[in-house]
Enzyme design. Sequence first.
Site, PDB file in Angstrom:
ATOM      1  N   GLU A 121     -19.532  -4.202  24.159  1.00  0.00           N
ATOM      2  CA  GLU A 121     -18.407  -4.512  23.513  1.00  0.00           C
ATOM      3  C   GLU A 121     -17.208  -5.938  23.718  1.00  0.00           C
ATOM      4  O   GLU A 121     -16.468  -6.002  22.902  1.00  0.00           O
ATOM      5  CB  GLU A 121     -18.223  -3.414  22.425  1.00  0.00           C
ATOM      6  CG  GLU A 121     -17.047  -3.662  20.964  1.00  0.00           C
ATOM      7  CD  GLU A 121     -18.669  -4.117  19.935  1.00  0.00           C
ATOM      8  OE1 GLU A 121     -19.292  -3.889  20.384  1.00  0.00           O
ATOM      9  OE2 GLU A 121     -17.534  -4.870  18.994  1.00  0.00           O
ATOM     10  N   HIS A 124     -18.782 -13.099  17.861  1.00  0.00           N
ATOM     11  CA  HIS A 124     -18.845 -12.049  18.461  1.00  0.00           C
ATOM     12  C   HIS A 124     -20.361 -11.503  19.203  1.00  0.00           C
ATOM     13  O   HIS A 124     -20.107 -11.129  19.998  1.00  0.00           O
ATOM     14  CB  HIS A 124     -18.226 -11.242  17.220  1.00  0.00           C
ATOM     15  CG  HIS A 124     -17.898  -9.755  17.923  1.00  0.00           C
ATOM     16  ND1 HIS A 124     -17.423  -8.934  18.192  1.00  0.00           N
ATOM     17  CD2 HIS A 124     -19.011  -8.671  17.465  1.00  0.00           C
ATOM     18  CE1 HIS A 124     -17.811  -7.522  18.617  1.00  0.00           C
ATOM     19  NE2 HIS A 124     -18.834  -7.781  17.667  1.00  0.00           N
ATOM     20  N   GLU A 125     -21.009 -11.895  17.735  1.00  0.00           N
ATOM     21  CA  GLU A 125     -22.160 -11.517  18.728  1.00  0.00           C
ATOM     22  C   GLU A 125     -22.948 -11.741  19.164  1.00  0.00           C
ATOM     23  O   GLU A 125     -23.384 -12.011  20.413  1.00  0.00           O
ATOM     24  CB  GLU A 125     -23.307 -12.406  16.758  1.00  0.00           C
ATOM     25  CG  GLU A 125     -23.079 -10.821  16.206  1.00  0.00           C
ATOM     26  CD  GLU A 125     -22.685  -9.237  15.818  1.00  0.00           C
ATOM     27  OE1 GLU A 125     -23.985  -8.909  17.386  1.00  0.00           O
ATOM     28  OE2 GLU A 125     -22.170  -8.563  15.253  1.00  0.00           O
ATOM     29  N   HIS A 144     -21.839 -10.690  22.778  1.00  0.00           N
ATOM     30  CA  HIS A 144     -22.716  -9.459  23.137  1.00  0.00           C
ATOM     31  C   HIS A 144     -24.078 -10.350  23.617  1.00  0.00           C
ATOM     32  O   HIS A 144     -25.628  -9.790  24.062  1.00  0.00           O
ATOM     33  CB  HIS A 144     -23.751  -9.367  21.438  1.00  0.00           C
ATOM     34  CG  HIS A 144     -22.896  -7.776  21.243  1.00  0.00           C
ATOM     35  ND1 HIS A 144     -22.087  -7.493  22.274  1.00  0.00           N
ATOM     36  CD2 HIS A 144     -21.707  -7.612  20.286  1.00  0.00           C
ATOM     37  CE1 HIS A 144     -21.747  -6.780  21.504  1.00  0.00           C
ATOM     38  NE2 HIS A 144     -21.105  -6.846  20.065  1.00  0.00           N
TER      39      HIS A 144
END
Length: 415
Positions: A293, A263-264, A267
């Site tokens: 996001e 997930h990170e 980003h």
Amino acid sequence: MENYSKLLDRLKEITHLGRAGAVLGWDQQCYMPPGGAEERSEEFAVIGKFTHELFTASETQKLLEGAEAEVTNLSPDADERLTLRMVRRDFDQAVKIPSALVSELAREEGLAHEIWVKARQDSDWKQFAPKLEKLLDLSRQKAEYLGYTDRIYDALLDQYEPGRTSAEVEMVFNNLRPGLVKLVHDIATAPPISDACLRRDFDEEAQKAFSEYVIGRLGYDFTRGRQDKAVHPFCTSFGRNDVRITTRYEKNWLPSSLMGSIHETGHALYEQGFAPGDDGSPLSNSASLGIHESQSRLWENIVGRSRSFWNIFYPELQQRFPGVLDNISLNDFYRAINRVEPSFIRVEADEVTYNLHIMLRFELEQAMMDGSLKVNDVPEAWNEKMRSYLGIVPENDAQGCLQDVHWSAALFGYF
Ligand code: CO
């Protein structure tokens, strides 16, 4: 284009100062001893004050007006005009806020972080409540300075999702909620899928090595980034050549670090991917938090939970945890990693229930901001919404209203 280039030089200085503050923020969450909080908060306050004063100074205004006059003949989608449109928007908002308020907010956020960490550790909302009250009060002041037409929350939402209003978001959520609640209910009453294989013993060092291997393969550039351990996973950027992420490890729950890292990384790929020539200019900022996001969730859910992804990575995972997954087939692992089940922690939620966690926060934040929900009543309101949306009730505040770092950083309107 003299004014334009002088304005960019000035904005770069302001950006550098802001990034120095971001490095201090990263350090606070990753390495700073708790004793450093007061000193660090003063540093945040000073940086917040100077960046705000430099940006809102009459010199900036003169350069901005001069630059706007220089670009009138350029095409509306020229980089220079896009840049100035963003600077104008930010400038017009920033001048409404007194720099004393900016610096007080920065100071209080610095202090609140350590208090939140301790309160979460002790699972005790009462330790955090007075600080949250203070941050809400300062954020309300900020919203009043910024102005709004409908609801006070709109002023804050607009900072992260430019032009969006609570009413519009509410309309989207109201359309989605009934279907989502029913879907979650239907899944919960269907024959269960076992995710026991994800709860076996996963050595932390091996988890770290595996997640770094995976995100490296996804394109995260470790010569322009690094991954550290923090209480709450996040991504922060000090420029496209230094974009850092954090994760956390749970020995008996593999997805916590693994899916969190993916997930990170979503980003981070966005930030590492900004055009090199734009570094330090307003064009090297995300379009909005929603866009940001969308990148993280694309990599986490669409890529990281796909069959083709695990076709490649599952043999490697089995090899790196000898004996742990030997008797689990790729198919069973694939089903486990896609299991949908109501759970307490938003950042670890599956892609179906996740949206309900966001709705819950959006509604509680609005109620806190307009005063209809008192800070002391948050745990009860939180648990009630968890019951009605997800059918489960947290056993304590750490599993509930204290789980996220964002309120301690006065990030209201952020989701
Ligand atoms: Co995210």
